[in-house]
Design a protein around this motif. Structure first.
Motif, PDB file in Angstrom:
ATOM      1  N   GLY A  28     -20.586  39.055  12.535  1.00  0.00           N
ATOM      2  CA  GLY A  28     -21.144  39.926  11.182  1.00  0.00           C
ATOM      3  C   GLY A  28     -22.487  40.595  11.649  1.00  0.00           C
ATOM      4  O   GLY A  28     -22.922  41.153  10.586  1.00  0.00           O
ATOM      5  N   GLU A  46     -23.415  41.656   8.016  1.00  0.00           N
ATOM      6  CA  GLU A  46     -22.683  40.704   7.248  1.00  0.00           C
ATOM      7  C   GLU A  46     -22.739  39.178   7.374  1.00  0.00           C
ATOM      8  O   GLU A  46     -21.948  38.401   6.873  1.00  0.00           O
ATOM      9  N   ALA A  47     -23.730  38.794   8.246  1.00  0.00           N
ATOM     10  CA  ALA A  47     -23.869  37.539   8.877  1.00  0.00           C
ATOM     11  C   ALA A  47     -24.358  36.583   7.580  1.00  0.00           C
ATOM     12  O   ALA A  47     -25.427  37.214   6.613  1.00  0.00           O
ATOM     13  N   ASP A  48     -24.055  35.448   7.474  1.00  0.00           N
ATOM     14  CA  ASP A  48     -24.702  34.314   6.501  1.00  0.00           C
ATOM     15  C   ASP A  48     -26.080  34.027   6.653  1.00  0.00           C
ATOM     16  O   ASP A  48     -26.002  33.492   7.765  1.00  0.00           O
ATOM     17  N   PRO A  49     -26.605  34.159   5.991  1.00  0.00           N
ATOM     18  CA  PRO A  49     -28.378  33.877   6.254  1.00  0.00           C
ATOM     19  C   PRO A  49     -28.408  32.467   6.697  1.00  0.00           C
ATOM     20  O   PRO A  49     -29.298  32.026   7.255  1.00  0.00           O
ATOM     21  N   VAL A  50     -27.598  31.359   5.846  1.00  0.00           N
ATOM     22  CA  VAL A  50     -27.906  29.866   6.135  1.00  0.00           C
ATOM     23  C   VAL A  50     -27.504  29.766   7.671  1.00  0.00           C
ATOM     24  O   VAL A  50     -28.181  29.082   8.391  1.00  0.00           O
ATOM     25  N   THR A  51     -26.370  30.386   8.370  1.00  0.00           N
ATOM     26  CA  THR A  51     -25.938  30.177   9.649  1.00  0.00           C
ATOM     27  C   THR A  51     -26.793  30.710  10.667  1.00  0.00           C
ATOM     28  O   THR A  51     -27.254  30.373  11.679  1.00  0.00           O
TER      29      THR A  51
END
Length: 134
Positions: A28, A46-51
């Motif tokens: 993402g 579209e990457a998850d901020p937590v990961t």
């Protein structure tokens, strides 16, 4: 499309490349840019901020500055560049030296190794109350 701005403590180009490789490998992520002057990393995708933060915490200290849409990037950068131009001209040599000293102290504290532990043990000849069977 999301824009994720992180404040990272990157003190070396080696750590910078490791961080960029770690983030670019996530699904993402479309683009990654690092500003070493401000110690900020900008990730678009579209990457998850937590990961993303979880991956970077293995390498350095990370703080989330902002999460938002990616389209506002050009307007904000133009405003920041105008502000930065005026601020850089006003700095005194004493302030620049103070900034350099702070940067050196941060680098020194990160690279300093703790002292090894010292163990104390007694030899039989030194302790008159000990018992030795021969």
């Amino acid at each position: 499309m999301m824009k994720l701005v992180l404040k990272v403590e990157l003190y070396d180009n080696k750590v910078k490349t490791k961080a960029m490789k770690a983030v670019s490998g996530l699904s993402g992520v479309e683009s990654v840019s690092v500003d070493m002057k401000d110690l900020k990393m900008t990730i678009i995708g579209e990457a998850d901020p937590v990961t993303v933060v979880g991956k970077l915490r293995k390498l350095c200290h990370v703080e989330i500055v902002s999460v938002g849409p990616a389209k506002e990037e050009k307007k904000e950068e133009a405003k920041k560049e105008e502000k930065k131009g005026g601020e850089e001209k006003k700095k005194d040599p004493k302030e620049e030296m103070a900034d350099l000293i702070k940067a050196y102290e941060q680098y020194y504290n990160q690279t300093r190794q703790p002292y090894p532990y010292h163990y104390y043990y007694r030899v039989v000849e030194e302790d008159p109350n000990s018992c030795v069977i021969i």
